[in-house]
Design a protein around this motif. Structure first.
Motif, PDB file in Angstrom:
ATOM      1  N   ASP A 131       0.827  -1.208   0.000  1.00 59.70           N
ATOM      2  CA  ASP A 131       0.000   0.000   0.000  1.00 59.70           C
ATOM      3  C   ASP A 131       0.862   1.260   0.000  1.00 59.70           C
ATOM      4  O   ASP A 131       0.592   2.214  -0.753  1.00 59.70           O
TER       5      ASP A 131
ATOM      6  N   ARG B  99       1.196   4.155  -2.984  1.00 54.21           N
ATOM      7  CA  ARG B  99       1.028   5.605  -2.760  1.00 54.21           C
ATOM      8  C   ARG B  99       2.247   6.377  -3.248  1.00 54.21           C
ATOM      9  O   ARG B  99       2.115   7.449  -3.855  1.00 54.21           O
TER      10      ARG B  99
ATOM     11  N   THR C 287      -4.123  -1.448  -6.524  1.00 52.49           N
ATOM     12  CA  THR C 287      -4.101  -2.489  -5.494  1.00 52.49           C
ATOM     13  C   THR C 287      -5.103  -3.607  -5.753  1.00 52.49           C
ATOM     14  O   THR C 287      -5.233  -4.515  -4.931  1.00 52.49           O
TER      15      THR C 287
END
Length: 267
Positions: free
Chosen positions: A151, A155, A179
Motif C-alpha cells: 500500500d 502511494r 491495489t
C-alpha cells in the motif's frame, strides 16, 4: 459487462463507437479505467476499446501468464476474434511493451498505427542504456516492498506519476485500481517487464507511430522518447510540458486532439 473469453481467463473491456478500431492498452498494475477521459471523445469517431489485461482491472485474476509475451499473445487473440483490422494501438507505459512484443511475435500487418505513451524501450539500466528506471538494487527493493508494504509502495508510485499531485478523489481511485492486482502477480509482471529490451526490435514497427512523453521526468526521461522517435521507422515525438507519466489525464484535451489529428492523418 463485456468480457472476452480466452479459455480459463476472461478479459474485461469497454467498447464504444464505430469506425476504425482504436485500442487502449494500460500500464503495469493499472486498467482501462485510466482512459476514462478518452473513451467518450474517441468513440464519436472511432470504434474505441479499453482493454484490461489478464489479472488487471476487472479481468480474471489468473495466477499464471504474467509476462509481456503472454499479454501480447492475449492481444493477438483479442484482435483476431473481434476482427479488428487496421487498428490503432494506444499503449501507455507497459502497454507500449505489449505492442512491441506483439510486433515481435506477429508483425504489424493488422495495425494501422501506434501511439506510444511514456515508455522507454527498456526499463533496466543496462551498461549501454542509462535511461532505464531500475538498476538491480532498485528492482530488488521494489520487489521486496511489493511483498511487504504494497500500500505504501502504491502511494509513493502515484506521487511519481504526475507533475502535480492529484486531488484526493483521483488519488483514491488510482490507488484502488493499482491495489486490485495481487502482490505476487504485481511482482511477477514488474520483474518480467523490467528486464525486457526492445531496442533491437524497434525497426519492426513500420507503421506510423506517435511518441508521447511528459516533460516531468520522475519516471521516464524525455531522452527515451527522443530515442524512440529517432529509431522507429516512421515516428514523431510530442512532449507535453505540463505532464508527467499520464499526459492523457494531466492534459486530456490536448492529448485527445493530438491523437485524433494523428489518426486522421493516416492514409
Amino acid at each position: 459487462m463485456p468480457r472476452f473469453d480466452l479459455g480459463g481467463c476472461e478479459l474485461y473491456f469497454e467498447e464504444r463507437g464505430r469506425g476504425r478500431p482504436v485500442v487502449f492498452l494500460h500500464g503495469v498494475w493499472m486498467s482501462g479505467r485510466f482512459f476514462r477521459r478518452q473513451l467518450p471523445y474517441f468513440s464519436a469517431s472511432y470504434r474505441t476499446i479499453a482493454l484490461d489485461l489478464r489479472a488487471h482491472g476487472r479481468s480474471t485474476e489468473v495466477p499464471s501468464g504474467h509476462t509481456i509475451a503472454t499479454y501480447a499473445r492475449d492481444l493477438r487473440v483479442f484482435l483476431e476474434r473481434l476482427e479488428l483490422e487496421g487498428a490503432v494501438l494506444v499503449g501507455w507505459s507497459m502497454g507500449c511493451m505489449v505492442i512491441w512484443d506483439y510486433v515481435k511475435q506477429f508483425g504489424d500487418g493488422r495495425l494501422a498505427a501506434a501511439v506510444l505513451i511514456e515508455q522507454s524501450p527498456s526499463d533496466f539500466r543496462w551498461p549501454d542504456w542509462p535511461l532505464g528506471a531500475f538498476d538491480l538494487p532498485a528492482l530488488a527493493e521494489a520487489m521486496a516492498r511489493l511483498q511487504t508494504d504494497r500500500d505504501a509502495f502504491a502511494r509513493d508510485f502515484i506521487s511519481l506519476m504526475f507533475k502535480r499531485p492529484p486531488g484526493d478523489a483521483d488519488r483514491q481511485w488510482i490507488f484502488d485500481e493499482i491495489t486490485r492486482v495481487q502482490e505476487s502477480i504485481a511482482g511477477s509482471i514488474l520483474f518480467n517487464q523490467t528486464l525486457q529490451d526492445y531496442r533491437p526490435l524497434l525497426g519492426r514497427l513500420t507503421v506510423p507511430s506517435l511518441v508521447v512523453v511528459g516533460r516531468d521526468e520522475k519516471l521516464v526521461p524525455v531522452a527515451a522518447g527522443e530515442y524512440l522517435a529517432r529509431r522507429l521507422p516512421d515516428a514523431r515525438l510530442l512532449v507535453f510540458e505540463e505532464s508527467g507519466h499520464c499526459p492523457f489525464l494531466e492534459e486530456p484535451d490536448r492529448f485527445n486532439e493530438e491523437v485524433h489529428r494523428f489518426i486522421q492523418s493516416l492514409s
